[in-house]
Design a protein around this motif. Sequence first.
Motif, PDB file in Angstrom:
ATOM      1  N   LEU A   3       0.829  -1.196   0.000  1.00  0.00           N
ATOM      2  CA  LEU A   3       0.000   0.000   0.000  1.00  0.00           C
ATOM      3  C   LEU A   3       0.867   1.252   0.000  1.00  0.00           C
ATOM      4  N   GLU A   4       0.675   2.065  -1.059  1.00  0.00           N
ATOM      5  CA  GLU A   4       1.342   3.379  -1.128  1.00  0.00           C
ATOM      6  C   GLU A   4       0.278   4.433  -0.850  1.00  0.00           C
ATOM      7  N   GLN A   5       0.582   5.394   0.023  1.00  0.00           N
ATOM      8  CA  GLN A   5      -0.384   6.460   0.334  1.00  0.00           C
ATOM      9  C   GLN A   5       0.330   7.791   0.258  1.00  0.00           C
ATOM     10  N   ALA A   6      -0.300   8.758  -0.454  1.00  0.00           N
ATOM     11  CA  ALA A   6       0.292  10.103  -0.585  1.00  0.00           C
ATOM     12  C   ALA A   6      -0.800  11.019  -1.131  1.00  0.00           C
ATOM     13  N   PRO A   7      -0.562  12.333  -1.127  1.00  0.00           N
ATOM     14  CA  PRO A   7      -1.515  13.240  -1.789  1.00  0.00           C
ATOM     15  C   PRO A   7      -1.665  12.827  -3.250  1.00  0.00           C
ATOM     16  N   ARG A   8      -2.786  13.125  -3.862  1.00  0.00           N
ATOM     17  CA  ARG A   8      -3.145  12.564  -5.158  1.00  0.00           C
ATOM     18  C   ARG A   8      -2.096  12.796  -6.240  1.00  0.00           C
ATOM     19  N   HIS A 183       0.332  -6.178 -11.131  1.00  0.00           N
ATOM     20  CA  HIS A 183      -0.988  -5.540 -11.077  1.00  0.00           C
ATOM     21  C   HIS A 183      -0.935  -4.381 -10.089  1.00  0.00           C
ATOM     22  N   PHE A 184      -1.561  -3.285 -10.494  1.00  0.00           N
ATOM     23  CA  PHE A 184      -1.658  -2.120  -9.628  1.00  0.00           C
ATOM     24  C   PHE A 184      -3.132  -1.740  -9.513  1.00  0.00           C
ATOM     25  N   LEU A 185      -3.496  -1.214  -8.343  1.00  0.00           N
ATOM     26  CA  LEU A 185      -4.843  -0.689  -8.145  1.00  0.00           C
ATOM     27  C   LEU A 185      -4.709   0.772  -7.734  1.00  0.00           C
ATOM     28  N   HIS A 186      -5.326   1.667  -8.493  1.00  0.00           N
ATOM     29  CA  HIS A 186      -5.215   3.112  -8.281  1.00  0.00           C
ATOM     30  C   HIS A 186      -6.589   3.643  -7.884  1.00  0.00           C
ATOM     31  N   ILE A 187      -6.709   4.002  -6.602  1.00  0.00           N
ATOM     32  CA  ILE A 187      -7.998   4.508  -6.123  1.00  0.00           C
ATOM     33  C   ILE A 187      -7.776   5.731  -5.240  1.00  0.00           C
ATOM     34  N   THR A 188      -8.791   6.554  -5.141  1.00  0.00           N
ATOM     35  CA  THR A 188      -8.692   7.741  -4.277  1.00  0.00           C
ATOM     36  C   THR A 188      -9.975   7.875  -3.454  1.00  0.00           C
ATOM     37  N   SER A 216      -3.745 -12.214  -5.526  1.00  0.00           N
ATOM     38  CA  SER A 216      -2.381 -12.249  -6.081  1.00  0.00           C
ATOM     39  C   SER A 216      -1.688 -10.922  -5.776  1.00  0.00           C
ATOM     40  N   PRO A 217      -0.374 -10.858  -5.977  1.00  0.00           N
ATOM     41  CA  PRO A 217       0.341  -9.618  -5.638  1.00  0.00           C
ATOM     42  C   PRO A 217      -0.297  -8.406  -6.303  1.00  0.00           C
ATOM     43  N   LEU A 218      -0.492  -7.353  -5.517  1.00  0.00           N
ATOM     44  CA  LEU A 218      -1.182  -6.157  -6.017  1.00  0.00           C
ATOM     45  C   LEU A 218      -0.566  -4.934  -5.348  1.00  0.00           C
ATOM     46  N   GLY A 219      -0.168  -3.987  -6.166  1.00  0.00           N
ATOM     47  CA  GLY A 219       0.361  -2.725  -5.642  1.00  0.00           C
ATOM     48  C   GLY A 219      -0.784  -1.743  -5.531  1.00  0.00           C
ATOM     49  N   ILE A 220      -1.212  -1.453  -4.300  1.00  0.00           N
ATOM     50  CA  ILE A 220      -2.355  -0.551  -4.100  1.00  0.00           C
ATOM     51  C   ILE A 220      -1.839   0.863  -3.919  1.00  0.00           C
TER      52      ILE A 220
END
Length: 224
Positions: A3-8, A183-188, A216-220
């Motif tokens: 999980l990566e978290q930062a301003p948009r 796989h990446f998941l990009h949500i806000t 499965s491995p997922l970069g959120i």
Amino acid sequence: MTLEQAPRERLSGQLAEAVAEALRSDLAERDKVLLVVSGGSTPVPFLRALADMPLPWSRVEVTLADERWVAESDDDSNARLVREHLLRGEARQARFVPLTSEAATPEQGVAEVAERVSGLAWPASAVVLGMGGDGHTASLFPDSRELDLALSTAEPVVAVRTPSQPQPRISLSADRLHQAYRHFLHITGESKRDVLGKALAGDDTRALPIRAFLASPLGIYWAP
Ligand SMILES: O=C(O)[C@H](O)[C@@H](O)[C@H](O)[C@H](O)COP(=O)(O)O
């Protein structure tokens, strides 16, 4: 799962860096690489940041996770989104493969699109998924009567009719979306974070189709 978290804006840049690195890494081994991106509104800053990344773009193929069955001139077209925000500058050299055809309906066009998609450089280097508030991803919608098919078929694309969506759609199948090295998941937003939390806490994929990609491995990549 990371999980990566930062301003948009910063998060979009981080995701663009991660995707560019994935493409570079595979380009060291392969002549051509494939990137699958999603439509909607969230990806815009990510697509614009990715377009500025130094890459041998002529060796990059790009297609969509799904598409609304509308003309590219339509404001709702995901292909239009890609052309406006990703295919800029050096990135214009990428080979973009849209998911629509001249057919009047996705049912009439699905075979042609399937053949076009199948000829791409699978497995994709990266698939970047979005998610709706109902837990859909690509056009795998909980209320779509084609959901079971889209979750089970070996076909690359499925025509999708969904009561909650104004236009007919075409979507890569879950099987095809899984054919990727990353796989990446990009949500806000807080509400999508809560939907993801609910998805992680259960296993009914029909209720929350994003669940098809959580095992499965997922970069959120999430921003408030
Ligand atoms: O065609 C589409 O709409 C997308 O591919 C879809 O799966 C999207 O990722 C979600 O609907 C989230 O959309 P937003 O980013 O606009 O919230």
